[in-house]
Design a protein around this motif. Structure first.
Motif, PDB file in Angstrom:
ATOM      1  N   LEU A  14     128.916 -98.232 -12.394  1.00 19.17           N
ATOM      2  CA  LEU A  14     129.358 -98.672 -11.084  1.00 19.17           C
ATOM      3  C   LEU A  14     130.865 -98.623 -10.952  1.00 19.17           C
ATOM      4  N   GLY A  15     131.319 -98.175  -9.787  1.00 23.04           N
ATOM      5  CA  GLY A  15     132.705 -98.361  -9.401  1.00 23.04           C
ATOM      6  C   GLY A  15     132.823 -99.637  -8.593  1.00 23.04           C
ATOM      7  N   LEU A  16     134.040-100.105  -8.372  1.00 28.59           N
ATOM      8  CA  LEU A  16     134.233-101.307  -7.560  1.00 28.59           C
ATOM      9  C   LEU A  16     133.688-101.069  -6.154  1.00 28.59           C
ATOM     10  N   PRO A  17     132.975-102.049  -5.576  1.00 29.10           N
ATOM     11  CA  PRO A  17     132.397-101.857  -4.251  1.00 29.10           C
ATOM     12  C   PRO A  17     133.322-102.280  -3.111  1.00 29.10           C
ATOM     13  N   ILE A  18     134.553-102.661  -3.446  1.00 30.49           N
ATOM     14  CA  ILE A  18     135.477-103.160  -2.423  1.00 30.49           C
ATOM     15  C   ILE A  18     136.850-102.542  -2.651  1.00 30.49           C
ATOM     16  N   LEU A  22     141.865-106.659  -7.176  1.00 31.28           N
ATOM     17  CA  LEU A  22     141.332-107.911  -7.700  1.00 31.28           C
ATOM     18  C   LEU A  22     142.354-108.689  -8.524  1.00 31.28           C
ATOM     19  N   ASP A  23     143.459-108.076  -8.887  1.00 33.72           N
ATOM     20  CA  ASP A  23     144.498-108.781  -9.637  1.00 33.72           C
ATOM     21  C   ASP A  23     145.486-109.499  -8.732  1.00 33.72           C
ATOM     22  N   CYS A  26     142.342-109.904  -3.769  1.00 35.05           N
ATOM     23  CA  CYS A  26     140.967-110.398  -3.739  1.00 35.05           C
ATOM     24  C   CYS A  26     140.577-110.944  -5.113  1.00 35.05           C
ATOM     25  N   TYR A  27     139.400-111.510  -5.207  1.00 38.70           N
ATOM     26  CA  TYR A  27     138.961-112.126  -6.461  1.00 38.70           C
ATOM     27  C   TYR A  27     137.448-112.251  -6.452  1.00 38.70           C
ATOM     28  N   ILE A  28     136.867-112.502  -7.619  1.00 38.53           N
ATOM     29  CA  ILE A  28     135.425-112.709  -7.715  1.00 38.53           C
ATOM     30  C   ILE A  28     135.150-114.206  -7.707  1.00 38.53           C
ATOM     31  N   GLN A  29     134.468-114.653  -6.661  1.00 38.89           N
ATOM     32  CA  GLN A  29     134.196-116.077  -6.498  1.00 38.89           C
ATOM     33  C   GLN A  29     132.953-116.520  -7.280  1.00 38.89           C
ATOM     34  N   GLN A  30     131.927-115.667  -7.327  1.00 36.96           N
ATOM     35  CA  GLN A  30     130.681-116.065  -7.980  1.00 36.96           C
ATOM     36  C   GLN A  30     130.018-114.872  -8.652  1.00 36.96           C
ATOM     37  N   PHE A  31     129.306-115.171  -9.747  1.00 38.11           N
ATOM     38  CA  PHE A  31     128.590-114.171 -10.512  1.00 38.11           C
ATOM     39  C   PHE A  31     127.081-114.439 -10.452  1.00 38.11           C
ATOM     40  N   SER A 192     138.744-107.202 -13.254  1.00 35.55           N
ATOM     41  CA  SER A 192     139.360-108.508 -13.407  1.00 35.55           C
ATOM     42  C   SER A 192     138.390-109.596 -12.963  1.00 35.55           C
ATOM     43  N   ALA A 193     138.048-110.498 -13.886  1.00 35.55           N
ATOM     44  CA  ALA A 193     137.060-111.532 -13.578  1.00 35.55           C
ATOM     45  C   ALA A 193     137.415-112.847 -14.240  1.00 35.55           C
ATOM     46  N   PRO A 194     138.587-113.424 -13.915  1.00 41.46           N
ATOM     47  CA  PRO A 194     138.952-114.705 -14.524  1.00 41.46           C
ATOM     48  C   PRO A 194     138.064-115.825 -14.006  1.00 41.46           C
TER      49      PRO A 194
END
Length: 311
Positions: A14-18, A22-23, A26-31, A192-194
């Motif tokens: 997969l490539g990033l869908p957005i 992300l650094d 934007c950011y990942i809020q939930q997994f 990036s997924a802190p």
């Protein structure tokens, strides 16, 4: 929810869908939720998920970015299997929010990738979707834009990955919880997924309304000498005991520091603010710098900086 067995998770990348950094933005809020009980835990044994969550949420820092437009792109090549593009962009809990029964995804796209693999893209902006059922798309092809439709409480793209109907977590495709560093993933490059951090900060003439922060309308462009001087921070993935420190440095080099009380429970998103009322005679004109630091277990975990002019 059923997580796919290890043998199925090696046929797709997969490539990033957005189309968003992300650094920095934007950011990942939930997994994906890996806990089969009524509790919840993400692939790293963290708490950036909720019970039964079946995808990865790529969040925008505020609602203003929805109006600016952030593209959603195909994470892998395939054929569009379904599209919905009629639901309004109204967050749940706001006036006029629609009934989302059986339409929790809101506006979205489903793409089939062969061998039982499919991706689903949810909460897209109404009127933005550029593909139709039956279209062939390449990895990175624009599908539409991030929105707030469906069962959404913040602007984001929800990406679900499935094989033969079973949920697969791109960060942990074999379903083996490691509780440590990211091991093998399905991403074509590191993502990036802190587990939490700063979203945004800003200066204002008073403690802003939380909704203004989430809308992207809380940060002042400049302040007058007689304005109160407030620095606020907006963060995600807060853990019990986290402390937010706001530090303002006027032109004379002194510092104004405010420490929040420790969080009494985990918080998906939160904000804190600190500062001072205007002194007699007002603030000196010039550039003021500010930093907001999250302390986790007593150490600096994340920091964000800003400047403003008093004139």
């Amino acid at each position: 929810m059923s997580l796919a067995a290890p043998a199925v998770a090696r046929d797709i990348v997969l490539g990033l869908p957005i189309d968003c950094d992300l650094d920095e933005v934007c950011y990942i809020q939930q997994f994906v939720d890996h806990d089969p009980s009524a509790n919840a835990r993400d692939f790293a044994c963290g708490m950036l998920t909720y019970d039964g969550h079946k995808g990865t949420d790529f969040a925008l820092p505020d609602r203003a970015m929805v109006d600016l437009g952030v593209n959603v792109v195909a994470a892998a090549p395939g054929t569009v299997r379904g599209v919905r593009d009629e639901m309004p962009d109204i967050l749940q809990g706001q006036a006029g929010a629609p009934d989302t029964t059986n339409r929790e995804c809101g506006n979205g796209v489903v793409i089939s990738h062969g061998n039982g693999w499919e991706t689903q893209y949810c909460h897209m902006k109404r009127g933005s979707i550029t593909v139709r059922t039956g279209d062939r798309v390449a990895m990175g092809a624009v599908l539409g834009q991030v929105g707030m439709s469906g069962q959404s409480e913040f602007p984001h793209l929800h990406l679900s990955l499935r094989q033969n109907g079973d949920v697969v977590d791109p960060f942990d495709p074999d379903g083996t919880i490691t509780c440590g560093e990211i091991d093998e993933t399905l991403w074509t490059r590191p993502v990036s997924a802190p587990p939490g951090g700063m979203i945004s900060i800003g200066f204002s003439s008073g403690v802003p309304d939380y909704d203004l922060i989430k809308a992207g309308d809380a940060a002042a462009l400049s302040l007058a000498p007689n304005d109160d001087l407030v620095l606020w921070g907006y963060a995600f993935g807060g853990l019990t005991g986290d402390v937010m420190v706001t530090t303002i440095t006027p032109p004379d080099g002194t510092t104004i520091e405010t420490r929040s009380d420790p969080l009494d429970r985990p918080k998906a998103q939160y904000f804190r603010a600190g500062g001072r009322r205007a002194p007699d005679g007002g603030w000196p004109a010039g550039a003021y710098t500010g930093s907001v630091t999250i302390l986790r277990n007593g150490a600096a975990y994340d920091v964000m900086r800003a400047t403003i002019s008093v004139q």
